[in-house]
Write a protein that holds these residues in place. Structure first.
Motif, PDB file in Angstrom:
ATOM      1  N   ALA A 247       5.435  50.679  72.117  1.00 43.12           N
ATOM      2  CA  ALA A 247       4.942  51.584  73.052  1.00 43.12           C
ATOM      3  C   ALA A 247       4.536  52.645  71.934  1.00 43.12           C
ATOM      4  O   ALA A 247       3.609  53.331  71.940  1.00 43.12           O
ATOM      5  CB  ALA A 247       5.929  52.161  74.013  1.00 43.12           C
ATOM      6  N   SER A 248       5.473  52.965  70.928  1.00 38.17           N
ATOM      7  CA  SER A 248       5.150  54.043  70.048  1.00 38.17           C
ATOM      8  C   SER A 248       4.216  53.628  69.031  1.00 38.17           C
ATOM      9  O   SER A 248       3.222  54.463  68.809  1.00 38.17           O
ATOM     10  CB  SER A 248       6.648  54.297  68.991  1.00 38.17           C
ATOM     11  OG  SER A 248       7.509  54.695  69.701  1.00 38.17           O
ATOM     12  N   MET A 249       4.172  52.358  68.717  1.00 38.44           N
ATOM     13  CA  MET A 249       2.841  51.800  67.805  1.00 38.44           C
ATOM     14  C   MET A 249       1.400  51.904  68.562  1.00 38.44           C
ATOM     15  O   MET A 249       0.666  52.340  68.119  1.00 38.44           O
ATOM     16  CB  MET A 249       2.980  50.433  67.523  1.00 38.44           C
ATOM     17  CG  MET A 249       3.929  50.506  66.159  1.00 38.44           C
ATOM     18  SD  MET A 249       3.537  51.463  64.971  1.00 38.44           S
ATOM     19  CE  MET A 249       1.814  50.816  64.420  1.00 38.44           C
TER      20      MET A 249
ATOM     21  N   ARG B 167      10.360  59.411  72.060  1.00 35.78           N
ATOM     22  CA  ARG B 167       9.582  60.361  72.583  1.00 35.78           C
ATOM     23  C   ARG B 167       8.134  60.057  72.253  1.00 35.78           C
ATOM     24  O   ARG B 167       7.158  60.326  72.911  1.00 35.78           O
ATOM     25  CB  ARG B 167       9.869  61.759  71.620  1.00 35.78           C
ATOM     26  CG  ARG B 167      11.194  62.419  71.945  1.00 35.78           C
ATOM     27  CD  ARG B 167      11.558  62.750  73.393  1.00 35.78           C
ATOM     28  NE  ARG B 167      10.490  63.803  73.774  1.00 35.78           N
ATOM     29  CZ  ARG B 167      10.453  64.223  75.069  1.00 35.78           C
ATOM     30  NH1 ARG B 167      11.489  63.878  75.985  1.00 35.78           N
ATOM     31  NH2 ARG B 167       9.487  65.274  75.525  1.00 35.78           N
ATOM     32  N   ILE B 168       7.900  59.318  71.345  1.00 36.20           N
ATOM     33  CA  ILE B 168       6.552  58.921  70.731  1.00 36.20           C
ATOM     34  C   ILE B 168       6.255  57.897  71.898  1.00 36.20           C
ATOM     35  O   ILE B 168       5.003  57.810  72.341  1.00 36.20           O
ATOM     36  CB  ILE B 168       6.315  58.256  69.421  1.00 36.20           C
ATOM     37  CG1 ILE B 168       6.814  59.365  68.436  1.00 36.20           C
ATOM     38  CG2 ILE B 168       4.924  58.093  69.284  1.00 36.20           C
ATOM     39  CD1 ILE B 168       6.871  58.894  66.942  1.00 36.20           C
ATOM     40  N   ALA B 169       7.288  56.926  71.989  1.00 37.17           N
ATOM     41  CA  ALA B 169       6.914  55.949  73.123  1.00 37.17           C
ATOM     42  C   ALA B 169       6.588  56.466  74.574  1.00 37.17           C
ATOM     43  O   ALA B 169       5.683  56.195  75.267  1.00 37.17           O
ATOM     44  CB  ALA B 169       8.012  55.082  73.445  1.00 37.17           C
ATOM     45  N   LEU B 170       7.199  57.601  74.940  1.00 33.17           N
ATOM     46  CA  LEU B 170       6.907  58.499  76.309  1.00 33.17           C
ATOM     47  C   LEU B 170       5.658  58.832  76.320  1.00 33.17           C
ATOM     48  O   LEU B 170       4.949  58.728  77.417  1.00 33.17           O
ATOM     49  CB  LEU B 170       7.851  59.847  76.451  1.00 33.17           C
ATOM     50  CG  LEU B 170       7.909  60.364  77.761  1.00 33.17           C
ATOM     51  CD1 LEU B 170       8.415  59.405  78.893  1.00 33.17           C
ATOM     52  CD2 LEU B 170       8.526  61.577  77.746  1.00 33.17           C
ATOM     53  N   MET B 171       5.110  59.487  75.110  1.00 36.77           N
ATOM     54  CA  MET B 171       3.644  59.979  75.163  1.00 36.77           C
ATOM     55  C   MET B 171       2.562  58.692  75.234  1.00 36.77           C
ATOM     56  O   MET B 171       1.915  58.930  75.737  1.00 36.77           O
ATOM     57  CB  MET B 171       3.508  60.421  73.789  1.00 36.77           C
ATOM     58  CG  MET B 171       2.446  61.248  73.527  1.00 36.77           C
ATOM     59  SD  MET B 171       2.352  62.062  71.716  1.00 36.77           S
ATOM     60  CE  MET B 171       1.432  60.692  70.658  1.00 36.77           C
TER      61      MET B 171
END
Ligand code: NZQ
Ligand code: ZN
Length: 412
Positions: free
Chosen positions: A330-332, A311-315
């Motif tokens: 992608a999350s980082m 989900r963080i990566a999607l954001m």
């Protein structure tokens, strides 16, 4: 998509041209109105005098209660309800920020139920969920932040016990709200930033924890976040621009009207549980500021504990143009870009920067667990116990004042 139950009863009037329609709407509720305002801003700016003249000219009988504090105190609410009962008002009109709107809902409930103290009715107290009704409530929000102009919630503070907790009832949803961006043009930048942070929180909470079942809720939430991420920096440059103020105001209403969670799996409001415990401990802390302080630490903690990485990566991909197909990368990218946005917009700080010392973390975590976790634990895609809450609080200490903007990071 999961099943859901959505009722948005508030008649919304948006724009200064809608003033007459709003005032006409108020006539449905009766003539005797209790107008509730905050610490003086609407009077100082001349808005209150204009409104009261208009109401008087329409034959309304006005009772004014001024003095609701930011993070409204239960005792002040009780005093206002006593005044409203004595004057036998027909409805309550909130003219101010989220604190004034929340206080007005609680006042409307106390008057209706002929009660004298709101605190026993909040979450965690003995009379929770036992209110029977409320007088009609109308609102004129002067902050873009809480969406209290459409929600069922009133968040009440009680400095005597360092507590802050909600009362929520469908009958507390405002019947009518007038959203006039003109009233926002003199809002100080600091308060504007706090509000922007709160708007983001109302969609990000369930965007992170509410699963993948409602792609439309994802896109809806992203639209709200994108609006805030791009509009706040523009307001910083043109604080008196009504069009920009209107954009932020509408984003705030949209962020917590129920659409943002429609079709998602039920998920807790964990950041809010933590933040309410912080501003309950320290009522001088603005809700949005507390949330902004928690974001980076919370997101990093989730990622380190391998929770909702997708989900963080999607954001990151959708909002910050991170191209990596690897979820961790992608999350980082999302977290560092969001932190950068917070820095640029004066919202990056530690808990000690906002007056919460490390030796208070345990007491605050205990309050969060007792009030919001039923005495056991909170949850964030898995259990969140006292020790883990303290870890998140401690992590904020890495977000010192000295942290500088890094222009090389991804921008939106
Ligand atoms: O008190 P006044 O003089 O009005 O000054 C206020 C206050 O100092 C000032 N202000 C408001 N409008 C202004 C203005 N100053 C100049 N020009 C204007 N047009 O802003 C300061 C902050 O006001 P406040 O109402 O406290 O801020 P906000 O709207 O962020 O409300 C925060 C409260 O709402 C609760 C928060 O926990 C907090 O107690 N929330 C309510 C929710 C709900 N009902 O659904 C959801 C939220 O998540 C939130 O918890
Ligand atoms: Zn909030």
């Amino acid at each position: 998509m999961n099943s859901f139950d959505l009722h948005i009863p508030t008649h919304i009037y948006f724009g200064k041209e809608k003033r007459e329609s709003f005032l006409e709407h108020l006539e449905k509720f009766g003539k005797r109105v209790l107008i509730v305002t905050g610490g003086g801003s609407v009077k100082r700016l001349g808005y209150y005098d204009d409104l009261s003249q208009l109401l008087n000219s329409r034959g309304f009988v006005l009772t004014h209660f001024e003095g609701i504090e930011p993070n409204p105190h239960s005792r002040t609410i009780n005093r206002a309800a006593e005044l409203g009962s004595r004057k036998e008002v027909d409805f309550v009109l909130a003219f101010g920020g989220g604190s004034v709107m929340d206080a007005s809902k609680a006042i409307a409930g106390l008057i209706h139920d002929e009660e004298t103290d709101i605190w026993p009715f909040v979450l965690g107290e003995p009379r929770y969920k036992t209110m029977k009704g409320a007088l009609p409530v109308a609102t004129i929000p002067t902050t873009a932040a809480t969406a209290s102009e459409v929600t069922a919630h009133a968040v009440i503070s009680n400095p005597d016990v360092k507590g802050k907790a909600p009362v929520s009832y469908p009958f507390m949803k405002p019947s009518a709200s007038w959203l006039n961006p003109e009233f926002h043009t003199s809002l100080p930048l600091h308060t504007t930033r706090d509000g922007a942070s709160d708007i983001i929180s109302h969609v990000i909470e369930n965007y992170l924890l509410g699963g993948n079942d409602s792609p439309l809720a994802d896109r809806y939430s992203e639209a709200v976040m994108e609006t805030v991420l791009t509009t706040l920096p523009m307001i910083e440059k043109n604080p008196e621009d009504e069009a920009l103020r209107g954009r932020l105001l509408w984003a705030s209403t949209m962020a917590l009207n129920g659409m943002q969670v429609a079709g998602r799996k039920p998920a807790p409001f964990t950041l809010h549980n933590l933040e309410h415990s912080l501003s309950g401990y320290r009522p001088e802390l603005a809700h949005g500021r507390g949330l902004a302080t928690l974001y980076p630490a919370y997101l990093r903690w989730l990622l380190e504990n391998d929770r909702v990485k997708d989900r963080i990566a999607l954001m990151g991909r959708r909002l910050f143009n991170i191209e990596s197909t690897d979820d961790y990368e992608a999350s980082m990218g999302a977290i560092t870009a969001f932190e950068n946005w917070l820095r640029i917009n004066g919202l990056f700080q530690s808990l000690s920067d906002v007056g919460i010392p490390a030796d208070a973390f345990e007491e605050i975590a205990n309050y969060a667990i007792t009030t919001y976790g039923g005495g056991r634990e909170l949850s964030a895609a898995g259990p969140l116990n006292k020790g883990q809450i303290i870890e998140i609080f401690q992590k904020t200490e890495l977000q010192g004042k000295e942290a500088q903007t890094d222009a090389s990071l991804p921008q939106i």
